[in-house]
Design a protein around this motif. Structure first.
Motif, PDB file in Angstrom:
ATOM      1  N   PHE A 242       0.867  -1.174   0.000  1.00 58.33           N
ATOM      2  CA  PHE A 242       0.000   0.000   0.000  1.00 58.33           C
ATOM      3  C   PHE A 242       0.907   1.228   0.000  1.00 58.33           C
ATOM      4  N   VAL A 243       0.706   2.094  -0.988  1.00 57.19           N
ATOM      5  CA  VAL A 243       1.611   3.234  -1.155  1.00 57.19           C
ATOM      6  C   VAL A 243       0.809   4.515  -1.377  1.00 57.19           C
ATOM      7  N   GLU A 244       1.486   5.633  -1.220  1.00 60.85           N
ATOM      8  CA  GLU A 244       0.832   6.933  -1.365  1.00 60.85           C
ATOM      9  C   GLU A 244       0.846   7.431  -2.796  1.00 60.85           C
ATOM     10  N   ARG A 245       1.914   7.115  -3.527  1.00 65.33           N
ATOM     11  CA  ARG A 245       2.077   7.637  -4.886  1.00 65.33           C
ATOM     12  C   ARG A 245       1.861   6.543  -5.922  1.00 65.33           C
ATOM     13  N   GLU A 246       1.504   6.956  -7.104  1.00 64.29           N
ATOM     14  CA  GLU A 246       1.243   6.028  -8.201  1.00 64.29           C
ATOM     15  C   GLU A 246       2.471   5.161  -8.474  1.00 64.29           C
ATOM     16  N   PRO A 247       2.341   3.838  -8.390  1.00 65.69           N
ATOM     17  CA  PRO A 247       3.495   2.965  -8.624  1.00 65.69           C
ATOM     18  C   PRO A 247       3.957   3.028 -10.085  1.00 65.69           C
ATOM     19  N   GLN A 248       5.236   2.837 -10.278  1.00 67.02           N
ATOM     20  CA  GLN A 248       5.795   2.717 -11.618  1.00 67.02           C
ATOM     21  C   GLN A 248       5.879   1.238 -11.967  1.00 67.02           C
ATOM     22  N   SER A 249       5.040   0.811 -12.891  1.00 68.20           N
ATOM     23  CA  SER A 249       5.035  -0.594 -13.275  1.00 68.20           C
ATOM     24  C   SER A 249       6.274  -0.914 -14.109  1.00 68.20           C
ATOM     25  N   SER A 250       6.533  -2.197 -14.278  1.00 61.30           N
ATOM     26  CA  SER A 250       7.697  -2.609 -15.063  1.00 61.30           C
ATOM     27  C   SER A 250       7.623  -2.096 -16.491  1.00 61.30           C
ATOM     28  N   TRP A 251       6.428  -2.149 -17.091  1.00 59.46           N
ATOM     29  CA  TRP A 251       6.308  -1.682 -18.477  1.00 59.46           C
ATOM     30  C   TRP A 251       6.361  -0.165 -18.552  1.00 59.46           C
ATOM     31  N   MET A 252       5.888   0.519 -17.543  1.00 56.05           N
ATOM     32  CA  MET A 252       6.026   1.972 -17.524  1.00 56.05           C
ATOM     33  C   MET A 252       7.496   2.366 -17.419  1.00 56.05           C
ATOM     34  N   GLN A 253       8.266   1.626 -16.638  1.00 56.25           N
ATOM     35  CA  GLN A 253       9.689   1.894 -16.524  1.00 56.25           C
ATOM     36  C   GLN A 253      10.407   1.616 -17.837  1.00 56.25           C
ATOM     37  N   ALA A 254       9.950   0.587 -18.555  1.00 56.93           N
ATOM     38  CA  ALA A 254      10.599   0.219 -19.809  1.00 56.93           C
ATOM     39  C   ALA A 254      10.236   1.167 -20.944  1.00 56.93           C
ATOM     40  N   ALA A 255       9.008   1.651 -20.976  1.00 63.69           N
ATOM     41  CA  ALA A 255       8.546   2.508 -22.079  1.00 63.69           C
ATOM     42  C   ALA A 255       7.487   3.450 -21.533  1.00 63.69           C
ATOM     43  N   GLU A 258       4.636   4.918 -23.630  1.00 63.39           N
ATOM     44  CA  GLU A 258       3.711   4.015 -24.307  1.00 63.39           C
ATOM     45  C   GLU A 258       2.884   3.157 -23.368  1.00 63.39           C
ATOM     46  N   TYR A 259       3.289   3.000 -22.130  1.00 62.89           N
ATOM     47  CA  TYR A 259       2.521   2.222 -21.171  1.00 62.89           C
ATOM     48  C   TYR A 259       2.120   3.118 -20.015  1.00 62.89           C
ATOM     49  N   GLY A 260       0.845   3.406 -19.902  1.00 64.19           N
ATOM     50  CA  GLY A 260       0.357   4.251 -18.824  1.00 64.19           C
ATOM     51  C   GLY A 260      -0.113   3.436 -17.642  1.00 64.19           C
ATOM     52  N   PHE A 261      -0.452   4.123 -16.597  1.00 66.74           N
ATOM     53  CA  PHE A 261      -0.849   3.451 -15.365  1.00 66.74           C
ATOM     54  C   PHE A 261      -2.208   2.781 -15.493  1.00 66.74           C
ATOM     55  N   TYR A 262      -3.155   3.436 -16.152  1.00 68.27           N
ATOM     56  CA  TYR A 262      -4.522   2.913 -16.155  1.00 68.27           C
ATOM     57  C   TYR A 262      -4.719   1.768 -17.141  1.00 68.27           C
ATOM     58  N   SER A 263      -4.413   1.981 -18.403  1.00 67.89           N
ATOM     59  CA  SER A 263      -4.462   0.910 -19.406  1.00 67.89           C
ATOM     60  C   SER A 263      -5.794   0.172 -19.427  1.00 67.89           C
ATOM     61  N   ASN A 264      -6.896   0.927 -19.349  1.00 65.31           N
ATOM     62  CA  ASN A 264      -8.219   0.340 -19.511  1.00 65.31           C
ATOM     63  C   ASN A 264      -8.452   0.019 -20.982  1.00 65.31           C
ATOM     64  N   VAL A 265      -9.155  -1.060 -21.241  1.00 68.07           N
ATOM     65  CA  VAL A 265      -9.444  -1.443 -22.622  1.00 68.07           C
ATOM     66  C   VAL A 265     -10.312  -0.366 -23.272  1.00 68.07           C
ATOM     67  N   ASN A 266      -9.838   0.176 -24.381  1.00 68.72           N
ATOM     68  CA  ASN A 266     -10.552   1.253 -25.065  1.00 68.72           C
ATOM     69  C   ASN A 266     -10.397   1.083 -26.566  1.00 68.72           C
ATOM     70  N   PRO A 267     -11.461   0.695 -27.272  1.00 66.42           N
ATOM     71  CA  PRO A 267     -11.367   0.484 -28.726  1.00 66.42           C
ATOM     72  C   PRO A 267     -11.137   1.762 -29.506  1.00 66.42           C
ATOM     73  N   GLU A 268     -11.273   2.916 -28.863  1.00 62.07           N
ATOM     74  CA  GLU A 268     -11.113   4.183 -29.565  1.00 62.07           C
ATOM     75  C   GLU A 268      -9.681   4.711 -29.541  1.00 62.07           C
ATOM     76  N   VAL A 269      -8.820   4.055 -28.790  1.00 64.54           N
ATOM     77  CA  VAL A 269      -7.414   4.459 -28.733  1.00 64.54           C
ATOM     78  C   VAL A 269      -6.587   3.367 -29.401  1.00 64.54           C
ATOM     79  N   ASP A 270      -6.052   3.662 -30.574  1.00 67.06           N
ATOM     80  CA  ASP A 270      -5.328   2.668 -31.351  1.00 67.06           C
ATOM     81  C   ASP A 270      -3.868   2.566 -30.968  1.00 67.06           C
ATOM     82  N   HIS A 271      -3.321   1.400 -31.163  1.00 67.16           N
ATOM     83  CA  HIS A 271      -1.886   1.206 -31.162  1.00 67.16           C
ATOM     84  C   HIS A 271      -1.350   1.871 -32.437  1.00 67.16           C
ATOM     85  N   PRO A 272      -0.164   2.458 -32.416  1.00 65.96           N
ATOM     86  CA  PRO A 272       0.328   3.121 -33.624  1.00 65.96           C
ATOM     87  C   PRO A 272       0.542   2.186 -34.800  1.00 65.96           C
TER      88      PRO A 272
END
Length: 308
Positions: A242-255, A258-272
């Motif tokens: 349990f932490v106070e600040r938004e964690p940095q995930s492994s993929w967020m650290q790597a890119a 391109e990898y955000g914290f929320y990453s909810n499925v959204n058909p309106e946001v395309d991969h490049p």
């Protein structure tokens, strides 16, 4: 249904070109989707412990589950390799006994529980959830477990705790890092907002198809967040902080771009490099429309109201 907010589904559901070009598994999938995925699975099924008396869940979809053989042989678990079949071949090396999960950080009384204690915290349910991968494929999986909130209640979070960080096991003598050694930091880390983690849909996964989790699927304890892309559902969890600040995930650290914290499925946001508007269900040939929040918008859209 909430449709689109910049913060709930960022361009971060995507992979950088450098990492993408190393995902040989995705390329193989793209080329062979019309052939390989239609073939019956012929591999040997590892022995798993069966659960009895599972409760059906009101959260389950009525869609037909993906075949067991496909669920257990088509996996992303980069600690055991980058090809989809690598985890099924290599994850048997994972040591799962003994296994404990520690709950720590901004809590009144930290605790460490073993798997047997975790199994006894609540009646086990079968929850049939859709799973959507950022790569454009999907499955329907009959998980076994209960709401993660039950486990989180075992410790009393302090008022300053706003997020939950999930840390996976890393056993470097048996995990080769999947060829991403310089790109991903180990152990694998993911995170949720505290209200997301407490949402009834967020599952503490302890099995699938009525049995204990196979190692390639994240044994013995994993997280399942059905309205987010699959990489948000950490496998083989050993620590929950349990932490106070938004964690940095492994993929967020790597890119981070391109990898955000929320990453909810959204058909309106395309991969490049490909659209997220449609997906290929493993075992099917024809693509289908991707559902906002993976079809769970009625349950979770309220979590993101006011995020402009």
């Amino acid at each position: 249904m909430l449709i689109k907010h910049p913060h709930d589904c960022l361009p971060s559901e995507i992979t950088s070109r450098e990492l993408f070009e190393r995902r040989r598994d995705f390329l193989k999938y793209s080329i062979g989707a019309g052939i390989g995925l239609m073939l019956p699975w012929t591999g040997a099924k590892a022995a798993q412990k069966k659960f009895s008396g599972l409760k059906p869940s009101l959260f389950s979809t009525d869609e037909s589950p993906t075949k067991y053989g496909e669920v257990t042989t088509y996996n992303n678990f980069y600690e055991f390799g980058t090809d989809k079949g690598d985890p099924a071949q290599n994850a048997h090396k994972l040591r799962t006994k003994p296994w404990t999960v520690s709950l720590e950080g901004l809590v009144k009384t930290p605790k460490t529980l073993d798997v047997d204690a975790i199994l006894k915290l609540a009646p086990l349910e079968e929850r049939i959830y859709r799973l959507r991968c950022v790569e454009g494929w999907s499955m329907v999986i009959p998980w076994v477990g209960y709401s993660l909130s039950t486990l989180l209640k075992q410790v009393e979070p302090l008022g300053s705790a706003k997020y939950v960080e999930f840390i996976s096991a890393y056993q470097p003598d048996v995990m080769e890092g999947g060829g991403f050694g310089s790109a991903l930091n180990w152990p694998y880390v993911e995170g949720l907002r505290l209200d997301e983690a407490r949402h009834p849909l967020t599952l503490l996964g302890l099995g699938l198809y009525g049995e204990t989790l196979p190692k390639q699927n994240g044994a013995p304890v994993r997280i399942v967040v059905p309205w987010k892309y699959g990489f948000k559902s950490g496998k083989s969890i050993v620590r929950i902080r349990f932490v106070e600040r938004e964690p940095q995930s492994s993929w967020m650290q790597a890119a981070s771009s391109e990898y955000g914290f929320y990453s909810n499925v959204n058909p309106e946001v395309d991969h490049p490099r490909w659209s997220q508007a449609r997906e290929r269900r493993i075992g099917d040939f024809i693509k289908r429309k991707t559902l906002m929040f993976n079809g769970y918008g009625d349950q979770v859209a309220a979590l993101y109201k006011g995020m402009d």
